[in-house]
Design a protein around this motif. Structure first.
Motif: not given
Length: 576
Positions: A55-69, A87-100
């Motif tokens: 498609y020629g679109w820009g991309t980012v990877a999915r956030i990724g959540f566990a499957s299963g019920d 992390g969106a609210e500014g907590d830089t320690n909430a996610l690993a630095w390479d988290d998608p």
């Protein structure tokens, strides 16, 4: 005009190979919006390289959540959603630095509009998809970006936890569109305002085609797609039903059958639809049955519009057929697939052509195939007229999305768009009544219990047998009611003639007729009771014979003539 920066989350770049229908919805959404304003698209995808190449679109990877019920998986999804928002609210320690998730956060922060593209995965069978979309909605709210949720099917199965999560998503959307009535009702139950909920056809119904390079048979063809999911019946039984359906098409026509896969991988070891089609082609062993290789959504639209008919257990082949005015037969193998397919056909007035697994396994497919092919011109004319209406309505939805993106924050979007009424094109009730009964019963089974889709053949068979018996009784009742109506009309005529008879003959005949009519009063309520009332008419004939032997009747010529007429009518009821 500057391009509108949009982040689109759909089922693009999915695992297990290109999923034609899911990709079509995201592609159609971008097509619809780009026709109205230049876009800068960033897609949340499972395969960045594939999405960028297609498609020629820009991309980012999915956030990724566990499957299963399970409870552990549900807790992990809730924890990850909290960490992403932190992390969106500014907590830089909430996610690993390479988290998608960081790339998704940055994309939403820079966007003008956030869009969840259409799908049927907001269902507890896939809680990870509900969590992913809810997280994107939460990010849009955090950065004060408008959220649009487009072309969705909601449910039909939701756990309490997933229902709460989904309610947050649909309530946070500035605009929501759903593609079937059941989803519209569920959205309302989840709290989505009707003023912001549009009810439309599937987003991909009118996706522009690209010329396919597949060589087409000169005799014409039926396009067929069958998924590997067997739902409420054993796979061997369902696949046998598919083979029977295709044999019927080949026997009843000179058409070829092109097998078009919508999901899976081709090759020496095929998966998904390709594996199903390979086995069907081997079983049928007919040169008119042709397996097609990988096909894009736009190429599939092109192949669909030149087909004589479409038969499918998947949803999007049904959508493509209705959008290109091609006769179509949809087969739902469980409550979920049946809800999708029936919803798509209801939207265009062809609900009778949505079959359940019971019809595939136990029904007579010959009259269904004959009507699908013989009534092709009538079905095409109907769909052409309906498509003009539905295309205009879907166009108003894209207009609404673009207009909403341009509104200042806090302004209310324009009014929702809803499907207008269109005529129904009914199938022959001789097979449609049975099909409805079987579909309703199989849907009921599917809704029972968490393991309903793995119901054993032993559990399913007697219920489907009951449905067949009920359909037979319905048809017999209709026939018997017609015959009883004829008997009553004849009795009414006899009654009129008796009125001119002498008083003694009139009295005798009136009594006999009233006795017969009393026995017919409740005949229309139940078939068994109707049959007993017919037997009562036979007894009335005996009574009249006895009356005839009386001196009064032998002496009166007019009553004897009326008697002969009534006796003829009652003789006609003997074999009912």
């Amino acid at each position: 005009m500057d391009p509108l920066k949009i982040v689109v989350l759909g089922d693009v770049g999915g695992a297990g190979g290109y999923h034609l229908g899911d990709e079509a919805m995201a592609e159609a959404l971008v097509e619809g919006l780009a026709a109205r304003r230049p876009l800068e698209v960033t897609a949340v995808t499972g395969d960045a390289a594939d999405t960028e190449r297609r498609y020629g679109w820009g991309t980012v990877a999915r956030i990724g959540f566990a499957s299963g019920d399970g409870a552990a998986e549900a807790a992990e999804r809730a924890s990850r959603a909290e960490r992403v928002l932190a992390g969106a609210e500014g907590d830089t320690n909430a996610l690993a630095w390479d988290d998608p998730a960081w790339d998704v956060i940055h994309a939403v922060a820079a966007a003008d509009l956030v869009v969840v593209s259409g799908a049927g995965n907001l269902n507890s069978a896939w809680p990870e998809h509900i969590a992913e979309r809810a997280a994107l909605g939460a990010l849009a709210a955090r950065f004060s970006k408008r959220l649009v949720v487009s072309g969705q099917m909601l449910g039909p199965t939701l756990t309490e936890t997933d229902g709460v999560t989904l309610a947050g998503l649909v309530n946070g959307a500035a605009l929501l569109s759903v593609r079937d009535r059941a989803s519209r009702d569920l959205a309302s139950e989840l709290g989505a305002p009707r003023s912001r909920t549009s009810f439309l056809v599937d987003d991909a119904m009118f996706l522009a085609p690209t010329k396919s390079q597949v060589p087409l048979p000169e005799s014409g063809y039926v396009l067929a797609t069958f998924a590997a999911h067997s739902g409420d019946a054993p796979w061997e039984t369902v696949s046998g039903g598919y083979a029977t359906l295709l044999r019927t098409i080949l026997r009843e026509s000179q058409l070829s059958v092109l097998l078009l896969a919508h999901h899976g991988t081709d090759g020496e070891d095929p998966t998904g639809d390709y594996l199903v089609h390979r086995r069907l082609a081997e079983e049928l062993d007919d040169p008119r049955v042709v397996e097609l290789g990988p096909t894009t959504a736009r190429e599939a639209m092109d192949l669909t519009r030149t087909a004589a008919a479409v038969v499918s257990s998947r949803y999007h082949p049904v959508v493509f057929a209705t959008g290109t005015a091609v006769p179509v037969l949809g087969i739902g193998v469980d409550h979920y697939t049946q809800s999708k397919i029936r919803g798509a056909l209801e939207n265009v007035g062809l609900a009778d052509y949505a079959l359940g697994v019971g019809s595939l396994v136990h029904g007579d497919l010959t009259p269904v195939v004959r009507q699908l092919l013989d009534d092709g011109p009538q079905i095409r004319d109907h769909l052409r007229a309906v498509s003009e209406v539905r295309r205009e309505e879907l166009g108003r939805w894209w207009d609404l999305v673009i207009a909403t993106a341009a509104l200042p924050l806090g302004a209310e979007p324009g009014p929702a768009v809803s499907l207008s009424d269109v005529p129904e094109l009914h199938a022959d009730p001789a097979w449609a009544a049975e099909a409805r009964g079987l579909a309703d019963w199989s849907a009921l089974i599917s809704r029972h219990g968490e393991n309903s889709r793995r119901a054993s053949a032993e559990a399913l068979r007697p219920v489907l047998a009951d449905a067949l018996h009920a359909a037979d009784r319905e048809r017999e009742t209709l026939v018997l009611r017609d015959e009883l109506r004829d008997v009553r009309l004849a009795l009414d005529e006899a009654r009129t003639e008796i009125e001119i008879a002498n008083r003694e003959g009139e009295h005798l005949m009136e009594a006999a007729l009233e006795a017969a009519e009393r026995r017919l009063v409740d005949a229309e309520a139940e078939l068994d009771l109707a049959r007993s009332e017919i037997a009562a008419l036979h007894r009335s004939r005996a009574e009249l014979d006895a009356l005839m032997r009386t001196r009064s009747m032998r002496a009166l010529r007019l009553p004897r003539r009326v008697y002969s007429r009534v006796r003829f009518v009652l003789r006609g009821a003997r074999d009912v």
